[in-house]
Write a protein that holds these residues in place. Structure first.
Motif, PDB file in Angstrom:
ATOM      1  N   LEU A 187      40.940 -50.534 -61.250  1.00 34.72           N
ATOM      2  CA  LEU A 187      39.851 -50.428 -61.963  1.00 34.72           C
ATOM      3  C   LEU A 187      38.970 -51.577 -61.878  1.00 34.72           C
ATOM      4  N   LEU A 188      37.575 -51.495 -61.554  1.00 33.44           N
ATOM      5  CA  LEU A 188      36.728 -52.587 -61.107  1.00 33.44           C
ATOM      6  C   LEU A 188      36.508 -53.275 -62.176  1.00 33.44           C
ATOM      7  N   PRO A 189      36.132 -54.440 -62.073  1.00 33.14           N
ATOM      8  CA  PRO A 189      35.730 -55.452 -63.376  1.00 33.14           C
ATOM      9  C   PRO A 189      34.718 -54.981 -63.842  1.00 33.14           C
ATOM     10  N   GLY A 190      34.817 -54.819 -65.402  1.00 42.92           N
ATOM     11  CA  GLY A 190      33.563 -54.592 -66.330  1.00 42.92           C
ATOM     12  C   GLY A 190      33.430 -53.089 -66.618  1.00 42.92           C
ATOM     13  N   HIS A 191      34.398 -52.156 -65.713  1.00 45.67           N
ATOM     14  CA  HIS A 191      34.472 -50.952 -66.146  1.00 45.67           C
ATOM     15  C   HIS A 191      35.622 -50.369 -67.170  1.00 45.67           C
ATOM     16  N   GLY A 192      35.518 -49.211 -67.383  1.00 45.94           N
ATOM     17  CA  GLY A 192      36.509 -48.590 -68.221  1.00 45.94           C
ATOM     18  C   GLY A 192      36.800 -48.922 -69.823  1.00 45.94           C
ATOM     19  N   THR A 193      35.662 -49.766 -70.201  1.00 50.11           N
ATOM     20  CA  THR A 193      35.737 -50.489 -71.387  1.00 50.11           C
ATOM     21  C   THR A 193      34.516 -49.969 -72.294  1.00 50.11           C
ATOM     22  N   CYS A 194      33.478 -50.918 -72.268  1.00 48.45           N
ATOM     23  CA  CYS A 194      32.024 -50.572 -72.754  1.00 48.45           C
ATOM     24  C   CYS A 194      31.134 -51.183 -71.799  1.00 48.45           C
ATOM     25  N   TRP A 195      30.005 -50.822 -71.826  1.00 49.35           N
ATOM     26  CA  TRP A 195      29.101 -51.258 -70.934  1.00 49.35           C
ATOM     27  C   TRP A 195      28.496 -52.525 -71.056  1.00 49.35           C
ATOM     28  N   GLN A 196      28.834 -53.218 -72.100  1.00 48.56           N
ATOM     29  CA  GLN A 196      28.569 -54.634 -72.372  1.00 48.56           C
ATOM     30  C   GLN A 196      29.531 -55.551 -71.443  1.00 48.56           C
ATOM     31  N   ASP A 197      30.450 -55.133 -71.281  1.00 44.67           N
ATOM     32  CA  ASP A 197      31.647 -55.712 -70.386  1.00 44.67           C
ATOM     33  C   ASP A 197      30.949 -55.692 -68.929  1.00 44.67           C
ATOM     34  N   LEU A 198      30.370 -54.664 -68.531  1.00 44.18           N
ATOM     35  CA  LEU A 198      30.008 -54.676 -67.201  1.00 44.18           C
ATOM     36  C   LEU A 198      28.556 -55.597 -66.883  1.00 44.18           C
ATOM     37  N   GLN A 199      27.885 -55.671 -68.127  1.00 41.38           N
ATOM     38  CA  GLN A 199      26.854 -56.445 -67.791  1.00 41.38           C
ATOM     39  C   GLN A 199      27.201 -58.032 -67.385  1.00 41.38           C
ATOM     40  N   LEU A 200      28.433 -58.316 -67.613  1.00 42.40           N
ATOM     41  CA  LEU A 200      29.037 -59.910 -67.448  1.00 42.40           C
ATOM     42  C   LEU A 200      29.445 -59.861 -65.909  1.00 42.40           C
ATOM     43  N   THR A 201      29.524 -58.866 -65.201  1.00 45.31           N
ATOM     44  CA  THR A 201      29.957 -58.797 -64.027  1.00 45.31           C
ATOM     45  C   THR A 201      28.921 -58.435 -62.718  1.00 45.31           C
ATOM     46  N   GLY A 202      29.165 -58.674 -61.467  1.00 46.70           N
ATOM     47  CA  GLY A 202      28.385 -58.474 -60.447  1.00 46.70           C
ATOM     48  C   GLY A 202      29.178 -57.712 -59.269  1.00 46.70           C
ATOM     49  N   TRP A 203      28.537 -57.497 -58.290  1.00 53.72           N
ATOM     50  CA  TRP A 203      29.208 -56.919 -56.914  1.00 53.72           C
ATOM     51  C   TRP A 203      30.173 -57.769 -56.229  1.00 53.72           C
ATOM     52  N   GLN A 204      29.956 -59.013 -56.420  1.00 60.45           N
ATOM     53  CA  GLN A 204      31.044 -60.117 -55.913  1.00 60.45           C
ATOM     54  C   GLN A 204      32.551 -59.889 -56.526  1.00 60.45           C
ATOM     55  N   ASP A 205      32.225 -59.430 -57.861  1.00 61.39           N
ATOM     56  CA  ASP A 205      33.499 -59.165 -58.572  1.00 61.39           C
ATOM     57  C   ASP A 205      34.156 -57.814 -58.510  1.00 61.39           C
ATOM     58  N   TRP A 206      33.349 -56.881 -58.097  1.00 58.64           N
ATOM     59  CA  TRP A 206      33.966 -55.454 -57.600  1.00 58.64           C
ATOM     60  C   TRP A 206      34.296 -55.497 -56.336  1.00 58.64           C
ATOM     61  N   TYR A 207      33.574 -56.121 -55.423  1.00 62.44           N
ATOM     62  CA  TYR A 207      34.072 -56.278 -54.214  1.00 62.44           C
ATOM     63  C   TYR A 207      35.418 -57.072 -54.038  1.00 62.44           C
ATOM     64  N   ALA A 208      35.484 -58.196 -54.676  1.00 58.57           N
ATOM     65  CA  ALA A 208      36.958 -58.798 -54.469  1.00 58.57           C
ATOM     66  C   ALA A 208      38.092 -58.209 -54.927  1.00 58.57           C
ATOM     67  N   THR A 209      37.916 -57.292 -55.840  1.00 56.72           N
ATOM     68  CA  THR A 209      39.021 -56.318 -56.561  1.00 56.72           C
ATOM     69  C   THR A 209      39.507 -55.455 -55.346  1.00 56.72           C
ATOM     70  N   VAL A 210      38.626 -54.829 -54.644  1.00 56.42           N
ATOM     71  CA  VAL A 210      39.150 -53.828 -53.595  1.00 56.42           C
ATOM     72  C   VAL A 210      39.605 -54.825 -52.259  1.00 56.42           C
ATOM     73  N   ASP A 211      38.881 -55.645 -52.109  1.00 56.75           N
ATOM     74  CA  ASP A 211      39.163 -56.596 -50.910  1.00 56.75           C
ATOM     75  C   ASP A 211      40.683 -56.863 -51.300  1.00 56.75           C
ATOM     76  N   ARG A 212      41.153 -57.501 -52.200  1.00 64.99           N
ATOM     77  CA  ARG A 212      42.315 -57.947 -52.528  1.00 64.99           C
ATOM     78  C   ARG A 212      43.310 -56.839 -52.557  1.00 64.99           C
ATOM     79  N   GLU A 213      42.887 -55.523 -52.987  1.00 66.91           N
ATOM     80  CA  GLU A 213      43.729 -54.413 -52.847  1.00 66.91           C
ATOM     81  C   GLU A 213      43.907 -54.077 -51.635  1.00 66.91           C
TER      82      GLU A 213
END
Length: 256
Positions: free
Chosen positions: A50-76
């Motif tokens: 699950l990428l950061p900021g997703h799966g909850t509410c759009w306001q949570d996604l507002q607080l994230t950026g591509w670096q957060d999303w990419y870091a998650t898949v890079d770690r996986e």
């Protein structure tokens, strides 16, 4: 904030062939879960984060950026590489861009890439307006659940947070510069009718990568979220065939 139903990440321990699946912008693992389960049922090791900021509410996604999303898949990917002899990366929409960047940056650690309706560009007018608009408006109309199949729905946000969209635009720009570094075998599956990502995005990917083993398949009966649409079974079977072909070839080459 609790997760929306069906948005939980998934991990399945299987063989030494690993597959990392990346979901799209404002979407969730729900859109790829049938694909992940199919691959798991074939005995593969599967990771669907699950990428950061997703799966909850759009306001949570507002607080994230591509670096957060990419870091998650890079770690996986790094975790899978420790467990598996071969790792494949797959993605839908923005997840396709994430998968392509993983391939570009990790080289031989990625055996092959499968992308479904990959997003790699941003609509010109919206992109030009975003630097200012994101300070005036918090969100715009959502893009989730573009599906032709009746009764099939994607769990995604009804609004697009503009700060996150601005970050996505910048990410797409970055990935386009890195596409020539993608040398792995590539399977591109794109819908003939897609109301979210234009077909020219797949054309940009195909014309920019350095891969020599490339397959493009047009999905005739699905819209953007093709993994939940009429052509889902074709996507699952084609990607598994792609993975097994390459895994066997690499095993034979390494053993020679």
């Amino acid at each position: 904030m609790p997760l929306l139903p069906g948005c939980e990440p998934m991990h399945h321990e299987g063989s030494e062939i690993g597959v990392l699946l990346c979901h799209g912008f404002t979407g969730s693992p729900q859109s790829l879960r049938p694909w992940a389960r199919y691959l798991a049922d074939q005995g593969l090791t599967v990771s669907l984060p699950l990428l950061p900021g997703h799966g909850t509410c759009w306001q949570d996604l507002q607080l994230t950026g591509w670096q957060d999303w990419y870091a998650t898949v890079d770690r996986e990917l790094r975790t899978l590489s420790e467990r598996c002899a071969q790792v494949f990366v797959c993605g839908l929409s923005m997840g396709g861009a994430l998968a392509l960047r993983l391939a570009a940056r990790h080289g031989d650690a990625v055996t092959g890439v499968t992308v479904v309706n990959p997003g790699i560009t941003f609509p010109r007018l919206e992109g030009l307006a975003l630097p200012v608009a994101r300070h005036l408006l918090r969100s715009s109309k959502g893009i989730a659940s573009d599906i032709a199949k009746g009764g099939s729905n994607e769990v995604g946000y009804e609004r697009v947070p503009l700060h996150a969209a601005y970050s996505l635009r910048n990410f797409f720009r970055l990935v386009r510069t890195e596409l020539p570094q993608v040398t792995q075998p590539l399977l591109v599956l794109r819908s003939r009718v897609d109301h979210v990502v234009p077909p020219t995005d797949s054309a940009v990917v195909l014309s920019s990568v350095s891969s020599t083993d490339v397959t493009e398949t047009v999905l005739e009966h699905s819209y953007h979220v093709a993994t939940l649409d009429h052509d889902a079974e074709q996507i699952f079977a084609d990607s598994y065939g792609f993975i097994t072909r390459l895994a066997a070839r690499k095993t034979a080459r390494d053993g020679a």
